[in-house]
Design a protein around this motif. Structure first.
Motif: not given
Length: 546
Positions: A26, A28, A30, A79, A412, A414, A418
């Motif tokens: 991931d 970004d 999210d 996405r 990630s 996040a 999530r």
């Protein structure tokens, strides 16, 4: 057999790698993997020795089946990023000698695709398979129309995945929805397939893995009409994009390859024995298990109760039918099937499995994370249609890639709640960074085996193979030179080679250099393998001494 242009040279002995994009990396924050995240980790794949990657569907979708329900074939799902992100991924991969293939969902769309929403209101639209509404009840498997159009439509898998109309091999006036493959609707869909493929190949993609490739024409004994469809498409591909590859999710190479595919994946289903050849190697009854599969011990099991014969027999049958070494893809696992590290199978058992996969004359496909021994994680919630039965939750094979030992495994930034799916909660879960630092790790072992396959062509797909013993251990000769021994059982096992055979003669002369592996000893005409031992010896090399 219909003559086709030869397969592109890059595919001849390629090592494939499957990426489940939402779970790989991931970029970004999210919580969902994306195309830019894959680009950031291309150096890992190049270091490993991968030649080509195929991505699970990344087209626009409502994601009721994790992207296998496409709502726009010519758009990237937001996405995952943009078409520019895909172009950058393709360009950066090519700079590293890696090609990128997409997953083409050819047989159905989402019920939210504009094609379907229009067809649900228009009885004259034959892009999908519809009854005319004259029946009292929808025929078996048909679903009532959600629009103004009367009748019902045929889904391919979930109800939200209406089957595109490629016709029926057997028509019946009493069932007018059974159109000929040459009718207007099927012809239009074939043209759309070409248009979709042409768009993405024009962006630099190297080809497609085709989902449910066997299923397009309905009620098709022997898949003859489906084969004709793919043969027609292959002729177009050979002329328009001669360096592109077409890989089948068919599970029956003897049918898929003559139809026009460059290669076919062995699957947990499909073919004359419903996927038994692949399951006989890896499936230990844990993880993804279907009630219709007969209980049977797999060969790569510590109890040493299985047999490689179902796989060997299927491969040899395909080789006889197709000639030579057929381009069959042997995966470690996939997004619909348990990982190698599943149930009681431990980390120490995995090198033996990779030694077999990377030295047998097939095209190896590594499912993301299997190179570090990521495990099938049981007990996860249903995510985007992952649960297919009480013992079949595909989510366990789709968890985030484990890049490092940080709390989020480098997948990630996040919060954990999530993430696309929960990380493996095991505090000892493997990760790339940790295994990079350990030269004896599974990751380094896989890399060395891939490199050995490169430097010793006799270990590749085109090299000859002779099985010398099909029990525990499995012993086979590759390229008339390389002796491969794998013992998936936990107990030591020995075998005496045929006294008059070349391998036995070579061993009588003093053994052979060890190219890779451990736990295997060569004696005068004998091979002894410790539990989980494996080795590749060079019978054409300089003997190790008297």
């Amino acid at each position: 057999m219909t003559l086709h242009r030869p397969a592109p040279a890059w595919l001849a002995d390629a090592v494939l790698y499957q990426i489940y994009p939402q779970s790989f990396a991931d970029s970004d924050g999210d919580g969902i993997g994306d195309l830019a995240g894959i680009t950031e980790h291309l150096d890992h794949l190049a270091w490993l020795g991968v030649d080509a990657v195929w991505l699970n569907p990344c087209f626009a979708s409502p994601f009721l089946d994790a992207g296998y329900d496409v709502s726009d074939y010519l758009s990237i799902a937001p996405r995952y990023g943009t078409e520019d992100d895909l172009a950058e991924l393709v360009a950066q991969a090519r700079r590293r000698g890696i090609r990128v293939l997409l997953d083409l969902v050819a047989g159905h769309t989402s019920d939210r695709h504009p094609w379907f929403t229009a067809a649900a209101d228009d009885p004259a639209d034959h892009r999908y398979i519809w009854t005319d509404g004259s029946e009292a009840e929808p025929p078996e498997r048909f679903v009532r129309s959600p629009g103004r159009r009367p009748g019902a439509y045929l889904p391919n898998f979930f109800d939200s995945q209406p089957a595109l109309n490629f016709g029926y091999a057997r028509t019946d006036p009493a069932e007018p929805w059974r159109q000929s493959p040459h009718a207007e609707g099927p012809r239009a869909n074939r043209a759309e397939l070409r248009r979709i493929m042409d768009h993405w190949l024009g962006l630099g993609l190297a080809g497609f893995r085709v989902d449910m490739a066997y299923s397009l024409v309905k009620d098709d004994p022997g898949r003859r009409e489906t084969s004709r469809l793919w043969t027609e498409l292959r002729h177009w591909l050979d002329a328009a994009h001669p360096d592109a590859a077409l890989l089948a999710e068919w599970g029956d190479p003897a049918a898929a390859l003559p139809a026009g595919f460059h290669a076919d994946f062995l699957l947990q289903f499909g073919g004359p024995t419903d996927g038994r050849p692949l399951r006989s190697l890896w499936h230990n009854g844990q993880g993804t298990d279907q009630s219709s599969w007969p209980a049977a011990d797999c060969y790569f099991d510590a109890e040493a109760k299985g047999s490689p014969r179902p796989f060997l027999d299927a491969w040899q049958s395909a080789a006889r039918d197709l000639g030579g070494a057929p381009p069959i893809v042997l995966p470690t696992s996939n997004h619909d099937f348990s990982r190698l590290a599943c149930g009681p199978r431990t980390a120490e058992q995995l090198p033996c499995a990779f030694a077999f996969q990377l030295t047998w004359p097939t095209l190896p496909a590594i499912y993301y994370g299997d190179e570090i021994g990521m495990r099938y994680v049981p007990g996860l919630p249903d995510r985007e249609g992952s649960v297919l039965g009480p013992r079949y939750n595909r989510a366990g094979s789709r968890t985030p890639m484990q890049w490092d030992g940080t709390p989020h495994a480098g997948f990630s930034t996040a919060p954990a709640d999530r993430h696309y799916l929960p990380l493996d909660p095991d505090p000892d879960r493997p990760d790339v960074a940790g295994q990079l630092a350990d030269p004896d790790s599974l990751l380094h072992t896989v890399r060395r085996l891939i490199a050995l396959r490169r430097t010793a062509p006799g270990l590749g797909r085109a090299g000859a193979v002779e099985v010398l013993h099909d029990g525990y251990p499995l012993v086979y000769l590759r390229g008339d030179r390389y002796l491969v021994t794998v013992n998936p059982g936990r107990e030591t096992a020995s075998v005496a080679l045929t006294a008059g055979g070349a391998p036995a003669a070579a061993l009588r002369e003093g053994g052979a250099p060890l190219l890779a592996g451990s736990g295997v000893r060569l004696g005068p005409g004998t091979v002894t393998a410790d539990g989980f031992g494996w080795a590749v010896h060079d019978l054409g090399g300089t003997p190790q001494g008297g």
